[in-house]
Design a protein around this motif. Structure first.
Motif, PDB file in Angstrom:
ATOM      1  N   THR A 108     -35.624  28.032  -0.321  1.00  0.00           N
ATOM      2  CA  THR A 108     -37.065  28.255  -0.284  1.00  0.00           C
ATOM      3  C   THR A 108     -37.804  26.947  -0.564  1.00  0.00           C
ATOM      4  O   THR A 108     -37.223  25.968  -1.061  1.00  0.00           O
ATOM      5  N   GLY A 109     -39.100  26.975  -0.241  1.00  0.00           N
ATOM      6  CA  GLY A 109     -39.909  25.785  -0.440  1.00  0.00           C
ATOM      7  C   GLY A 109     -39.942  25.347  -1.896  1.00  0.00           C
ATOM      8  O   GLY A 109     -39.787  24.153  -2.209  1.00  0.00           O
ATOM      9  N   VAL A 110     -40.153  26.304  -2.780  1.00  0.00           N
ATOM     10  CA  VAL A 110     -40.319  25.925  -4.189  1.00  0.00           C
ATOM     11  C   VAL A 110     -39.054  25.272  -4.752  1.00  0.00           C
ATOM     12  O   VAL A 110     -39.132  24.397  -5.613  1.00  0.00           O
ATOM     13  N   VAL A 113     -39.324  21.712  -3.897  1.00  0.00           N
ATOM     14  CA  VAL A 113     -40.277  21.044  -4.798  1.00  0.00           C
ATOM     15  C   VAL A 113     -39.607  20.749  -6.133  1.00  0.00           C
ATOM     16  O   VAL A 113     -39.715  19.635  -6.675  1.00  0.00           O
ATOM     17  N   PHE A 144     -50.988  23.833  -4.377  1.00  0.00           N
ATOM     18  CA  PHE A 144     -50.015  24.926  -4.347  1.00  0.00           C
ATOM     19  C   PHE A 144     -48.652  24.350  -3.994  1.00  0.00           C
ATOM     20  O   PHE A 144     -48.461  23.789  -2.923  1.00  0.00           O
ATOM     21  N   HIS A 145     -47.697  24.493  -4.912  1.00  0.00           N
ATOM     22  CA  HIS A 145     -46.344  24.014  -4.635  1.00  0.00           C
ATOM     23  C   HIS A 145     -45.307  25.109  -4.860  1.00  0.00           C
ATOM     24  O   HIS A 145     -44.113  24.836  -4.816  1.00  0.00           O
ATOM     25  N   GLY A 146     -45.730  26.335  -5.125  1.00  0.00           N
ATOM     26  CA  GLY A 146     -44.783  27.428  -5.315  1.00  0.00           C
ATOM     27  C   GLY A 146     -44.948  28.087  -6.671  1.00  0.00           C
ATOM     28  O   GLY A 146     -45.889  27.802  -7.406  1.00  0.00           O
ATOM     29  N   GLU A 196     -50.130  17.437  -1.439  1.00  0.00           N
ATOM     30  CA  GLU A 196     -50.193  18.063  -0.121  1.00  0.00           C
ATOM     31  C   GLU A 196     -51.170  17.231   0.718  1.00  0.00           C
ATOM     32  O   GLU A 196     -52.319  17.050   0.293  1.00  0.00           O
ATOM     33  N   ASP A 229     -45.682  17.041  -0.175  1.00  0.00           N
ATOM     34  CA  ASP A 229     -45.281  18.425   0.057  1.00  0.00           C
ATOM     35  C   ASP A 229     -45.830  18.837   1.424  1.00  0.00           C
ATOM     36  O   ASP A 229     -47.008  19.152   1.561  1.00  0.00           O
ATOM     37  N   ILE A 231     -44.467  21.312   3.212  1.00  0.00           N
ATOM     38  CA  ILE A 231     -43.851  22.612   3.481  1.00  0.00           C
ATOM     39  C   ILE A 231     -44.717  23.432   4.438  1.00  0.00           C
ATOM     40  O   ILE A 231     -44.208  24.074   5.355  1.00  0.00           O
ATOM     41  N   GLN A 232     -46.031  23.368   4.240  1.00  0.00           N
ATOM     42  CA  GLN A 232     -46.937  24.130   5.114  1.00  0.00           C
ATOM     43  C   GLN A 232     -47.485  23.279   6.258  1.00  0.00           C
ATOM     44  O   GLN A 232     -47.716  23.770   7.359  1.00  0.00           O
ATOM     45  N   LYS A 258     -40.471  26.210   5.055  1.00  0.00           N
ATOM     46  CA  LYS A 258     -41.125  27.160   5.972  1.00  0.00           C
ATOM     47  C   LYS A 258     -40.602  27.091   7.411  1.00  0.00           C
ATOM     48  O   LYS A 258     -39.577  27.684   7.697  1.00  0.00           O
TER      49      LYS A 258
HETATM   50  C1  PLP Z   1     -45.388  27.944   0.766  1.00  0.00           C
HETATM   51  C2  PLP Z   1     -45.484  26.657   0.065  1.00  0.00           C
HETATM   52  C3  PLP Z   1     -44.599  26.319  -0.972  1.00  0.00           C
HETATM   53  C4  PLP Z   1     -43.556  27.290  -1.496  1.00  0.00           C
HETATM   54  O1  PLP Z   1     -42.649  27.692  -0.532  1.00  0.00           O
HETATM   55  P1  PLP Z   1     -41.803  29.041  -0.776  1.00  0.00           P
HETATM   56  O2  PLP Z   1     -40.852  29.091   0.386  1.00  0.00           O
HETATM   57  O3  PLP Z   1     -42.776  30.177  -0.791  1.00  0.00           O
HETATM   58  O4  PLP Z   1     -41.103  28.880  -2.081  1.00  0.00           O
HETATM   59  C5  PLP Z   1     -44.710  25.078  -1.547  1.00  0.00           C
HETATM   60  N1  PLP Z   1     -45.650  24.199  -1.134  1.00  0.00           N
HETATM   61  C6  PLP Z   1     -46.518  24.488  -0.147  1.00  0.00           C
HETATM   62  C7  PLP Z   1     -47.514  23.460   0.274  1.00  0.00           C
HETATM   63  C8  PLP Z   1     -46.490  25.722   0.469  1.00  0.00           C
HETATM   64  O5  PLP Z   1     -47.373  26.029   1.411  1.00  0.00           O
END
Ligand code: PLP
Length: 402
Positions: A108-110, A113, A144-146, A196, A229, A231-232, A258
């Motif tokens: 997962t993303g978190v 991180v 937002f990082h999780g 981000e 980050d 992820i998004q 993601k």
């Molecule tokens: C969604 C997200 C996360 C966390 O990812 P998960 O897969 O939900 O753990 C971390 N950072 C950003 C910028 C995100 O959008």
């Protein structure tokens, strides 16, 4: 037992047996393909949520689907106690595509991180020479990082933190978009900034021009790692492969997730130089599922689709077209329309949930983020007909609320 086709029954069962950690739209999805979702009654919706960018390639992309099925017939999970024949190719494709020497695969993303935080602290102690347990990571308001206890310690949002303390120390928060504040916050104990390039969950906040470049330069000047980050924002979402590309900067540490899983399976990774990732020795970090053959096969295909189908270019084109169309629809409810590529935020003077529900009634699934912002983030494969449908539904929906 419930009648599996009845939306009301399914919603009631979910709410009775599942913790209410989300406030979802009452759209019960039974099937999806490309940019479309179908509910249990067979109604079709345009997906403008894309599982928060986890389905940039579109739902059930045939190439990713085939890779997943083929791998499921061979081997799916080994743990890293042995090697598997899919991880090396995935790592090569990932590091080549992103322009880094090495990667750590996670799920997962978190988790990615968390991995980056550990890496930054190690580097702080072993390379920068910060005194034991004194390392600081600068984070940004509204981030937002999780959701792990480690990562919410870096959050400035009461909603994510309330009654979950005590929180891990070692994070310093500065306002997002203010380079002078960042400069003041950097100290000899700072090992990294975690940022981000566009704040997605924070309400699609695009920082001022030149800000990321200045932040990057400050990191170089003060011997601090720049950790992005993405992820998004990564993998084509904002009209370039990574949002940092808009500013021409290469982070020291890149965090992806993601869409790396192509909508099938959670796959995340941390990318950096061999020197940095060499700071992890056996036993220092790991994950039972990270780098497993099924995830690796899926992620390799998911990356292949982003690159071969030029999804970043598609995102730039479709995003510009949607923003132009949205701006042409005047409404006193709309304060600002912003974003990059297909990460678009509509800031309203009313709760965004109202617009979200009005759109849903017109066949478009889009979600509020941060009270007054509606996020429009469809899969990057959206075509002109679907864009026209979106704009028509939006025009009717804002009219209905005015
Ligand atoms: C969604 C997200 C996360 C966390 O990812 P998960 O897969 O939900 O753990 C971390 N950072 C950003 C910028 C995100 O959008």
């Amino acid at each position: 037992m419930v009648n599996s086709h009845n939306a009301a029954d399914l919603i009631a069962l979910e709410d009775r047996r599942g913790a209410h950690t989300y406030k979802p739209l009452d759209l019960v999805v039974a099937r999806a393909e490309g940019v479309w979702l179908w509910d249990v009654d067979g109604n079709r919706y345009l997906d403008c949520i894309s599982a928060y960018s986890a389905v940039n390639q579109g739902h059930r992309h045939p190439r990713i689907d085939a890779a997943m099925r083929a791998q499921a017939d061979r081997v799916t999970l080994t743990s890293r106690a042995v090697r598997n024949d899919r991880l090396p190719g995935f790592l090569e494709r990932l590091t080549d595509a992103c322009g880094f020497e090495m990667a750590v695969p996670m799920n997962t993303g978190v988790e990615a991180v968390e991995t980056a935080i550990k890496l930054a602290r190690r580097w702080g102690y072993r390379v920068k020479g910060i005194a034991h347990d004194r390392a600081e990571i600068v984070v940004f308001s509204n981030n937002f990082h999780g959701r792990t206890t480690g990562v919410i310690a870096a959050s400035s949002q009461d909603e994510y933190k309330r009654d979950f303390g005590p929180f891990a120390p070692g994070f310093v928060t500065v306002p997002y978009g203010d380079a002078d504040a960042l400069e003041r916050a950097l100290s000899p104990n700072t090992c990294a900034i975690l940022i981000e390039p566009i704040q997605g969950e924070g309400g699609v906040i695009v920082p001022p021009d030149g800000y990321l470049k200045r932040a990057w330069a400050l990191c170089k000047e003060h011997d601090v790692l720049f950790m992005a980050d993405e992820i998004q924002t990564g993998l084509g979402r904002t009209g370039t492969l990574f949002a940092c590309d808009h500013d021409g900067i290469t982070p020291d540490v890149l965090i992806v997730g993601k869409a790396l899983g192509g909508g099938y399976y959670p796959v995340s990774a941390v990318l950096a130089s061999a020197a940095l990732l060499g700071l992890f020795e056996p036993g220092s970090h790991g994950s039972t599922f990270g780098g497993n053959p099924l995830g690796s096969a899926i992620a390799e295909a998911a990356l292949g689709v982003v690159l071969d189908e030029r999804l970043a270019e598609k995102s730039r084109y479709a995003g510009a077209k949607i923003v132009q169309g949205l701006r042409a629809i005047a409404s006193p409810l709309v304060k600002e329309i912003r974003g990059r590529g297909l990460l678009i935020g509509i800031e309203l003077t009313v709760p965004a949930r109202h617009l979200s529900e009005a759109l849903l009634a017109r066949g478009v699934a889009a979600k509020d983020t941060h009270e007054n912002v509606l996020r429009i983030a469809p899969p990057l494969v959206i075509d002109d007909d679907a864009i026209a449908l979106l704009l028509k539904a939006y025009e009717e929906a804002v009219l209905s609320l005015s």
